[in-house]
Design an enzyme around this catalytic site. Structure first.
Site, PDB file in Angstrom:
ATOM      1  N   HIS A   1     -15.432  10.581 -42.877  1.00 40.40           N
ATOM      2  CA  HIS A   1     -14.896  10.894 -44.208  1.00 40.40           C
ATOM      3  C   HIS A   1     -13.397  10.625 -44.326  1.00 40.40           C
ATOM      4  O   HIS A   1     -12.841  10.765 -45.412  1.00 40.40           O
ATOM      5  CB  HIS A   1     -15.222  12.343 -44.571  1.00 40.40           C
ATOM      6  CG  HIS A   1     -16.685  12.559 -44.853  1.00 40.40           C
ATOM      7  ND1 HIS A   1     -17.281  12.165 -46.035  1.00 40.40           N
ATOM      8  CD2 HIS A   1     -17.676  13.072 -44.087  1.00 40.40           C
ATOM      9  CE1 HIS A   1     -18.576  12.461 -45.989  1.00 40.40           C
ATOM     10  NE2 HIS A   1     -18.845  13.002 -44.827  1.00 40.40           N
TER      11      HIS A   1
ATOM     12  N   ASP B   1      -9.537   4.019 -24.319  1.00 43.66           N
ATOM     13  CA  ASP B   1     -10.663   3.419 -25.057  1.00 43.66           C
ATOM     14  C   ASP B   1     -10.532   1.891 -25.091  1.00 43.66           C
ATOM     15  O   ASP B   1     -10.894   1.254 -26.070  1.00 43.66           O
ATOM     16  CB  ASP B   1     -10.766   3.996 -26.488  1.00 43.66           C
ATOM     17  CG  ASP B   1     -12.006   3.527 -27.238  1.00 43.66           C
ATOM     18  OD1 ASP B   1     -12.968   3.068 -26.590  1.00 43.66           O
ATOM     19  OD2 ASP B   1     -11.999   3.599 -28.479  1.00 43.66           O
TER      20      ASP B   1
ATOM     21  N   MET C   1     -26.101  11.997 -43.846  1.00 40.06           N
ATOM     22  CA  MET C   1     -25.340  13.226 -43.636  1.00 40.06           C
ATOM     23  C   MET C   1     -26.283  14.273 -43.033  1.00 40.06           C
ATOM     24  O   MET C   1     -26.934  15.041 -43.729  1.00 40.06           O
ATOM     25  CB  MET C   1     -24.748  13.711 -44.968  1.00 40.06           C
ATOM     26  CG  MET C   1     -23.991  15.029 -44.881  1.00 40.06           C
ATOM     27  SD  MET C   1     -22.595  14.992 -43.734  1.00 40.06           S
ATOM     28  CE  MET C   1     -22.421  16.749 -43.391  1.00 40.06           C
TER      29      MET C   1
ATOM     30  N   CYS D   1     -15.541  15.662 -38.744  1.00 39.67           N
ATOM     31  CA  CYS D   1     -15.834  15.008 -40.029  1.00 39.67           C
ATOM     32  C   CYS D   1     -15.000  13.754 -40.291  1.00 39.67           C
ATOM     33  O   CYS D   1     -15.440  12.839 -40.996  1.00 39.67           O
ATOM     34  CB  CYS D   1     -15.597  15.982 -41.183  1.00 39.67           C
ATOM     35  SG  CYS D   1     -16.187  17.657 -40.883  1.00 39.67           S
TER      36      CYS D   1
ATOM     37  N   ALA E   1     -20.305   5.956 -26.045  1.00 39.75           N
ATOM     38  CA  ALA E   1     -19.381   6.489 -25.032  1.00 39.75           C
ATOM     39  C   ALA E   1     -18.563   7.673 -25.554  1.00 39.75           C
ATOM     40  O   ALA E   1     -18.293   8.612 -24.806  1.00 39.75           O
ATOM     41  CB  ALA E   1     -18.453   5.387 -24.526  1.00 39.75           C
TER      42      ALA E   1
ATOM     43  N   ARG F   1     -25.145  -5.922 -35.774  1.00 38.65           N
ATOM     44  CA  ARG F   1     -24.467  -7.213 -35.706  1.00 38.65           C
ATOM     45  C   ARG F   1     -25.401  -8.419 -35.633  1.00 38.65           C
ATOM     46  O   ARG F   1     -24.949  -9.537 -35.479  1.00 38.65           O
ATOM     47  CB  ARG F   1     -23.439  -7.206 -34.577  1.00 38.65           C
ATOM     48  CG  ARG F   1     -22.156  -6.458 -34.995  1.00 38.65           C
ATOM     49  CD  ARG F   1     -21.097  -6.411 -33.934  1.00 38.65           C
ATOM     50  NE  ARG F   1     -21.528  -5.658 -32.786  1.00 38.65           N
ATOM     51  CZ  ARG F   1     -21.542  -4.321 -32.716  1.00 38.65           C
ATOM     52  NH1 ARG F   1     -21.115  -3.599 -33.712  1.00 38.65           N
ATOM     53  NH2 ARG F   1     -21.996  -3.721 -31.638  1.00 38.65           N
TER      54      ARG F   1
ATOM     55  N   LYS G   1      -9.862  -5.206 -26.062  1.00 38.91           N
ATOM     56  CA  LYS G   1      -9.004  -4.296 -26.821  1.00 38.91           C
ATOM     57  C   LYS G   1      -7.607  -4.157 -26.231  1.00 38.91           C
ATOM     58  O   LYS G   1      -6.653  -3.889 -26.948  1.00 38.91           O
ATOM     59  CB  LYS G   1      -9.642  -2.907 -26.858  1.00 38.91           C
ATOM     60  CG  LYS G   1     -10.699  -2.696 -27.931  1.00 38.91           C
ATOM     61  CD  LYS G   1     -11.075  -1.217 -27.943  1.00 38.91           C
ATOM     62  CE  LYS G   1     -12.215  -0.905 -28.883  1.00 38.91           C
ATOM     63  NZ  LYS G   1     -12.594   0.541 -28.785  1.00 38.91           N
TER      64      LYS G   1
ATOM     65  N   TRP H   1     -14.551  -6.057 -32.287  1.00 37.41           N
ATOM     66  CA  TRP H   1     -15.752  -6.890 -32.187  1.00 37.41           C
ATOM     67  C   TRP H   1     -15.734  -8.062 -33.164  1.00 37.41           C
ATOM     68  O   TRP H   1     -16.544  -8.977 -33.023  1.00 37.41           O
ATOM     69  CB  TRP H   1     -17.004  -6.025 -32.444  1.00 37.41           C
ATOM     70  CG  TRP H   1     -16.983  -5.449 -33.809  1.00 37.41           C
ATOM     71  CD1 TRP H   1     -16.476  -4.240 -34.175  1.00 37.41           C
ATOM     72  CD2 TRP H   1     -17.401  -6.094 -35.021  1.00 37.41           C
ATOM     73  NE1 TRP H   1     -16.564  -4.088 -35.534  1.00 37.41           N
ATOM     74  CE2 TRP H   1     -17.120  -5.206 -36.081  1.00 37.41           C
ATOM     75  CE3 TRP H   1     -17.987  -7.332 -35.306  1.00 37.41           C
ATOM     76  CZ2 TRP H   1     -17.408  -5.524 -37.409  1.00 37.41           C
ATOM     77  CZ3 TRP H   1     -18.253  -7.639 -36.636  1.00 37.41           C
ATOM     78  CH2 TRP H   1     -17.969  -6.738 -37.666  1.00 37.41           C
TER      79      TRP H   1
ATOM     80  N   GLU I   1     -22.116  -6.280 -40.695  1.00 36.85           N
ATOM     81  CA  GLU I   1     -21.381  -6.902 -39.586  1.00 36.85           C
ATOM     82  C   GLU I   1     -22.088  -8.107 -38.989  1.00 36.85           C
ATOM     83  O   GLU I   1     -21.607  -8.688 -38.024  1.00 36.85           O
ATOM     84  CB  GLU I   1     -21.155  -5.851 -38.477  1.00 36.85           C
ATOM     85  CG  GLU I   1     -20.322  -4.652 -38.930  1.00 36.85           C
ATOM     86  CD  GLU I   1     -19.936  -3.710 -37.782  1.00 36.85           C
ATOM     87  OE1 GLU I   1     -20.500  -3.860 -36.676  1.00 36.85           O
ATOM     88  OE2 GLU I   1     -19.073  -2.844 -38.006  1.00 36.85           O
TER      89      GLU I   1
HETATM   90 CA    CA Z   1     -15.028   3.373 -27.595  1.00 33.38          CA
END
Ligand code: CA
Length: 740
Positions: free
Chosen positions: A658, A343, A696, A654, A220, A158, A370, A431, A106
């Site tokens: 995944h 969010d 993992m 998960c 968060a 980043r 967002k 972002w 990124e």
């Molecule tokens: Ca968030």
């Protein structure tokens, strides 16, 4: 011996001499002084010695990329013109470097005097000769593999800040590390995390100004409290810290702003969840006012009915806060989403500009957070000047320009019944960098219409309480039943879409908008050469005519991209570079269902590379083979009840890595294709951390052996369904085992 060390040797002489001339010449050796005067009068921009003045005067050296968004204004609009509408057809690959990772990349590189400094996955830092691709040094902060579990959005980073001969990086495990720019050797490191029992991570690029390094953090979703800290760039000593949300009300306020904020949090026990408000991406220094603007993240938990049941705006969630860069004292704030419930972070890249607004020149701040509205604020006092929607917004009808507050749409309240809402938690813009073209009066935004079906968690509905659960997501949103909710409400689902837009923030109109057949695309660069560059999910790096949106050049990288391109010039040659490799925050983003196109990292692999282009470049990358994605046959001998129980835990714990419905997005292993050998040791992997070095970690603190067996049953059941579907043996694969 490399070129870097040689250059730094020269640099040391120049700097020492420069100080002697400018600061205190009394004791200086006259001979040194003479040498230095000569050097100082023709002072060359010298490697590693990026200082405040140099960044402030970045316009004078367009060939370099000196800070995160190129200059302190962070507009990401390059003045370079060698690569332009006419010459673009000659643009070709000059060289590339395999980064040895298939996790998301990124970073925005810093390019100074021919050297490129950047990060790859796992917070690894590289210094590269930007002309030849030769690696000068690499620094590995040796982030423990199990830390991956503490990150919402993969082991990404980043970028770095480069300042006065040092390179600064925030490591995923929360350290701020200063490196010697010449050698990559560590000079100092500090622990930026206030509570090691919580899942804090750092993925953002530090920023530098006034002898200080600024850094925030993320976490968060897991339940942390946000803050940003300033450290002395030379020593690492902490200079100030600004908390973004109030802490435990039984304890004293850390600073007066917290007293103001606490009045806007009502009831509830938010401090047990941390409250959220993490500053995980945008931190921008404004030399005009000596301000530091921080973009503040979402609430923890997401649901405000639990976080602050008595109402209130919950300052400083989802806000842009202006701090005095020297003291960390607040000057003003603007909250984009009072009482955040979705969010809706305001951490997206902030850009600064001087623009004419309503007939008056204004120093403005620009952000596309967002929540789907594009904000133009006056940097002097935070006054709201514009707030037009730049994507589809259903949670609010508009922003009231009198009060500066969004007007929420009551039909979208999901307290009683689950609702599809736009934007979803990935935002109308995340972002991935936008760019600002002041001359054209537009911003180029990688935008998306990407919904989520929001519903209150079953636990919360049944018991009326939500307890903070360490080590898990704590959102108050029902993720355990999300597949079932998707299916039950599929008819109302807005189609996820991605766009590249030239958007006028003053009128709210698109100058042009191009749809991209996948929603999760890369950051943007624009240039005075009349071009906009972006890498997309389909693996195409494209140049668009910045006036029309017409595609004028494209290059197949065979890998999805998120990172923004940058451009620079060395010895009269303009270069364009980009890091490839997707993943990141694409929550549950596995194999997309039609009509969303499949992304390249899924079709091929997630090849982490650094690609550098120039006019006449002739290098080629290997054409990859299409991945073998056949699924081995499974023996499913669990009860429907066990599979359904496994589905819930899988989705809660998960799926974020995944993939929803056990369909991985490409960079994280797809569990449907596990070998029988891996199946045999499934519980050891999940409970004991057999593969923790890869990221993992052991989950035995939150997953019981019974849970693990049920997850395993669900994984096998999903795999078998998709295998049967691929073989044409079922009309549709079963996606959920949950009943009403
Ligand atoms: Ca968030």
């Amino acid at each position: 011996m490399n070129r870097l060390i040689a250059l730094v040797g020269v640099l040391a002489v120049v700097i020492l001499g420069y100080m002697a001339v400018t600061n205190d010449t009394e004791d200086a050796n006259p001979q040194d002084q003479a040498q230095v005067s000569g050097a100082a009068s023709t002072i060359e921009p010298t490697l590693g010695f990026i200082d405040d003045e140099r960044i402030k005067n970045a316009a004078a050296e367009p060939g370099n990329w000196l800070s995160f968004g190129r200059t302190y204004e962070e507009q990401r609009h390059s003045p370079l013109t060698q690569i332009n509408r006419e010459s673009i057809s000659d643009l070709g690959l000059a060289w590339y470097k395999d980064m040895g990772t298939n996790r998301a990349q990124e970073a925005t590189p810093i390019v100074v005097d021919g050297i490129m400094f950047f990060t790859s996955s796992w917070s690894r830092v590289y210094a590269i000769d930007a002309k030849s691709g030769e690696e000068l040094w690499m620094f590995d902060p040796e982030v423990p593999g199990e830390v991956a579990r503490k990150a919402c959005c993969d082991v990404v980073n980043r970028g770095v800040a480069v300042y006065k001969g040092r390179v600064y990086v925030g490591s995923l495990d929360g350290r701020l590390i200063a490196l010697d720019a010449a050698t990559g050797k560590e000079v100092w490191e500090v622990d930026t995390i206030i509570d090691r029992t919580r899942f804090y991570t750092v993925t953002g690029a530090p920023r530098v100004a006034n002898g200080k390094v600024f850094i925030g953090n993320g976490g968060a979703e897991f339940g942390v409290r946000g803050y940003v800290t300033a450290y002395d760039a030379e020593t690492g000593e902490q200079m100030w810290r600004f908390y973004t949300v109030p802490g435990d009300p039984s304890l004293p306020f850390e600073h007066p702003e917290m007293e103001v904020a606490a009045k806007t949090w009502k009831g509830g026990n938010w401090w047990e969840f941390g409250g959220g408000g993490t500053v995980w991406n945008s931190i921008v220094y404004d030399p005009d006012f000596n301000n530091l603007y921080i973009g503040v993240g979402n609430g923890s938990p997401w649901t405000r009915i639990i976080r602050s049941p008595g109402g209130g705006d919950n300052l400083f969630l989802s806000s842009i806060v202006a701090l005095d860069a020297d003291t960390g004292k607040m000057k003003w704030y603007y909250q984009t989403t009072p009482g955040d419930n979705w969010d809706y972070t305001a951490v997206q890249d902030i850009a600064l500009a001087d623009m004419e607004v309503d007939g008056e020149m204004r120093k403005v701040l620009l952000q596309a957070p967002k929540n789907g509205f594009f904000y133009v604020l006056d940097r002097r006092d935070g006054k709201l000047l514009r707030a037009h929607p730049y994507a589809t917004v259903t949670w609010a009808s508009h922003v009231d320009m009198e009060t500066g507050r969004p007007v929420e749409n009551p039909d979208m309240d999901y307290t009683e019944k689950a609702k599809w809402v736009l934007p979803g938690p990935l935002g109308a813009h995340n972002w991935q960098a936008m760019s600002v073209d002041v001359d054209s009066g537009v911003v180029y935004i990688p935008a998306q219409d990407n919904p989520l079906i929001y519903g209150v968690s079953e636990q919360l509905k049944k018991t009326g309480v939500l307890k903070h659960e360490p080590g898990r997501w704590n959102t108050g949103i029902e993720f355990g039943r999300v597949t079932k909710m998707f299916i039950d409400n599929i008819a109302e689902q807005p189609t996820p879409k991605g766009y590249l837009k030239a958007f006028d923030p003053l009128t709210g109109k698109d100058k042009w908008s191009v749809e991209i057949p996948h929603y999760w695309n890369g950051g943007v660069l624009s240039s005075a050469g009349g071009l906009v560059f972006q890498g997309d999910a389909l693996g195409m790096l494209k140049a668009y005519d910045k006036d029309t949106g017409e595609v004028v050049w494209e290059f197949n990288t065979y890998t999805s991209m998120l990172a923004p391109p940058v451009t620079f010039e060395i010895d009269g040659v303009q270069y364009l570079s980009i890091l490839t490799g997707s993943g990141g925050g694409d929550l549950f983003g596995g194999e997309p269902l039609p009509p969303v196109a499949e992304h390249a990292s899924l079709t091929y692999n997630n090849y982490g590379r650094l690609l550098v282009f120039s006019l006449g470049g002739k290098e080629t990358i290997p054409v990859p083979t299409v991945r073998d994605r056949s699924i081995p046959p499974q023996v499913v001998n669990a009860s429907v009840e066990d599979i359904a129980a496994g589905e819930i835990v899988y989705n809660e714990v998960c799926a974020v890595c995944h993939g929803l419905a056990v369909r991985s997005g490409g960079s994280i292993p797809d569990l449907r294709r596990m070998s029988e050998g891996s199946h045999q040791i499934f519980n050891q992997i999940v409970l004991e951390g057999l593969l923790s070095a890869n990221g993992m970690a052991a989950f035995d603190d939150i997953i019981s052996e019974k849970d693990s067996n049920q997850i395993h049953a669900y994984v096998r059941a999903r795999a078998e369904q998709d295998r049967l579907y691929a073989a044409g043996e079922v009309e549709l694969p079963q996606l959920t085992w949950l009943s009403d």
